[in-house]
Scaffold this active site. Structure first.
Site, mmCIF file in Angstrom:
data_model
loop_
_atom_site.group_PDB
_atom_site.id
_atom_site.type_symbol
_atom_site.label_atom_id
_atom_site.label_comp_id
_atom_site.label_asym_id
_atom_site.label_seq_id
_atom_site.Cartn_x
_atom_site.Cartn_y
_atom_site.Cartn_z
ATOM 1 N N HIS A 162 93.126 -0.436 27.806
ATOM 2 C CA HIS A 162 92.723 -1.728 27.247
ATOM 3 C C HIS A 162 91.195 -1.813 27.100
ATOM 4 O O HIS A 162 90.678 -2.199 26.044
ATOM 5 C CB HIS A 162 93.232 -2.863 28.139
ATOM 6 C CG HIS A 162 92.626 -4.181 27.795
ATOM 7 N ND1 HIS A 162 92.911 -4.843 26.618
ATOM 8 C CD2 HIS A 162 91.720 -4.951 28.460
ATOM 9 C CE1 HIS A 162 92.202 -5.964 26.577
ATOM 10 N NE2 HIS A 162 91.479 -6.056 27.672
ATOM 11 N N HIS A 167 88.493 -2.656 23.816
ATOM 12 C CA HIS A 167 87.128 -3.208 23.787
ATOM 13 C C HIS A 167 86.051 -2.257 23.268
ATOM 14 O O HIS A 167 85.184 -2.686 22.521
ATOM 15 C CB HIS A 167 86.724 -3.707 25.174
ATOM 16 C CG HIS A 167 87.414 -4.971 25.585
ATOM 17 N ND1 HIS A 167 87.166 -6.195 24.995
ATOM 18 C CD2 HIS A 167 88.361 -5.211 26.532
ATOM 19 C CE1 HIS A 167 87.908 -7.136 25.570
ATOM 20 N NE2 HIS A 167 88.657 -6.563 26.504
ATOM 21 N N GLU A 208 89.869 -11.479 23.012
ATOM 22 C CA GLU A 208 91.020 -10.819 23.645
ATOM 23 C C GLU A 208 92.290 -10.886 22.795
ATOM 24 O O GLU A 208 93.030 -9.909 22.723
ATOM 25 C CB GLU A 208 91.317 -11.440 25.025
ATOM 26 C CG GLU A 208 90.289 -11.144 26.105
ATOM 27 C CD GLU A 208 90.260 -9.693 26.595
ATOM 28 O OE1 GLU A 208 91.075 -8.862 26.141
ATOM 29 O OE2 GLU A 208 89.383 -9.401 27.430
ATOM 30 N N SER A 227 95.382 -3.084 22.244
ATOM 31 C CA SER A 227 95.599 -2.034 23.248
ATOM 32 C C SER A 227 97.051 -1.950 23.699
ATOM 33 O O SER A 227 97.379 -1.171 24.589
ATOM 34 C CB SER A 227 94.695 -2.258 24.463
ATOM 35 O OG SER A 227 95.001 -3.468 25.123
#
Ligand code: NLE
Ligand code: FE2
Length: 294
Positions: A162, A167, A208, A227
């Site tokens: 993730h 990111h 997010e 992700s």
């Protein structure tokens, strides 16, 4: 205190220096002694890291590298369909390895020349004020462990897949990197926990779990969707609402399942105009006013 506190496993450091990550009984790795040992060892690396030193090297098992390779392969295909152009271009520039887990130092070294962002190792939950605050200086706190091999398609618990595939690829875009920086400056500017929580929720529903209209199609740009090769197949069927600061800052969410309420930006420009401008100028008073009424 914060919702975020629940999805990170607590990390305990004993007087003898040993580190234990307390996985919940519902965690897929709970009954796997080898996995738990790896989690403890990796958490210890972050706890012993001193700022300014290189990020410690984590050893991963072949099985763990295979989880990365599997998820990378699945996501690469799905990103072509579901990720916004800005993300695809940034991921191309970053050039992460596909067949093995990269070291966080390696990720940081790939990223820094592109947008100035550097990675810091995190053992578990980083207090919100610290996590968001250092974004203003171009630092991103990242976990270093990987999800359990039995559930590769989704984890509620942020892991290196993730943090890096979601990111770091995003942070390789200068437009995104600037949004992360202004979110960090906003977190530093406010004093109350309520205002910090509001900023954090806006972050949740955008960086997010944000979705965006692109050439008529709904795409994802939030790292949490990008992700998870399970969730990325589902977001188009969720309750999609228009981008709205008050709604994002006050809507409750459940971190343990696929997000069923999402907010849609009509374009990258709109995301910058609405969310970037909010973070760039918000303070305790303006947030309290938004919550109270307008
Ligand atoms: N659900 C995401 C994933 O499986 O990669 C992680 C989200 C962390 C907020
Ligand atoms: Fe995240």
């Amino acid at each position: 205190m914060f919702e975020e506190a629940q999805y990170f496993a607590p990390v305990a450091k004993r007087d003898d220096g040993s580190v234990t990550v307390e996985l919940a009984s519902s965690h897929p790795g709970f009954a796997d002694a080898v996995y738990r040992e790896r989690r403890n060892a990796i958490a210890a690396l972050a706890l012993n890291h001193r700022p300014g030193e290189p990020i410690p090297h984590a050893e991963y098992t072949d099985e763990e590298h295979q989880v990365w390779a599997l998820v990378s392969r699945e996501l690469a295909v799905k990103h072509q369909v579901y990720a916004i152009r800005e993300f695809l271009d940034a991921a191309e520039r970053l050039g992460l390895p596909k067949d093995r887990i990269p070291q966080l130092q390696e990720v940081s070294d790939l990223l820094e020349p592109l947008t100035g962002f550097r990675y810091l190792p995190a053992a578990g939950l980083v207090p919100l004020r610290e996590f968001y605050g250092v974004l203003a200086d171009g630092f991103f706190h990242s976990t270093q462990y990987i999800r359990h091999h039995s559930v590769p398609f989704y984890t509620p618990e942020p892991d290196i897949i993730h943090e890096v595939i979601g990111h770091a690829n995003t942070l390789a875009s200068s437009r995104f990197a600037e949004l992360y920086r202004v979110a960090g400056r906003a977190a530093r500017r406010v004093e109350t926990e309520d205002a910090l929580q509001f900023i954090s929720k806006v972050f949740w529903f955008t960086l997010e779990f944000g979705v965006m209209r692109e050439a008529g199609e709904l795409k994802a740009y939030g790292a949490g969707i990008l992700s998870s090769y399970g969730e990325i197949e589902e977001f188009r069927g969720m309750d999609i609402r228009p981008l709205d600061i008050k709604a994002m800052g006050t809507t409750e969410y459940d971190i343990t399942k696929y997000q069923d309420v999402l907010f849609e930006a009509s374009s990258f420009d709109q995301l910058e105009d609405v969310v970037g401008s909010f973070w760039a100028s918000c303070d305790d008073e303006s947030i309290a006013r938004i919550v109270a009424g307008g």
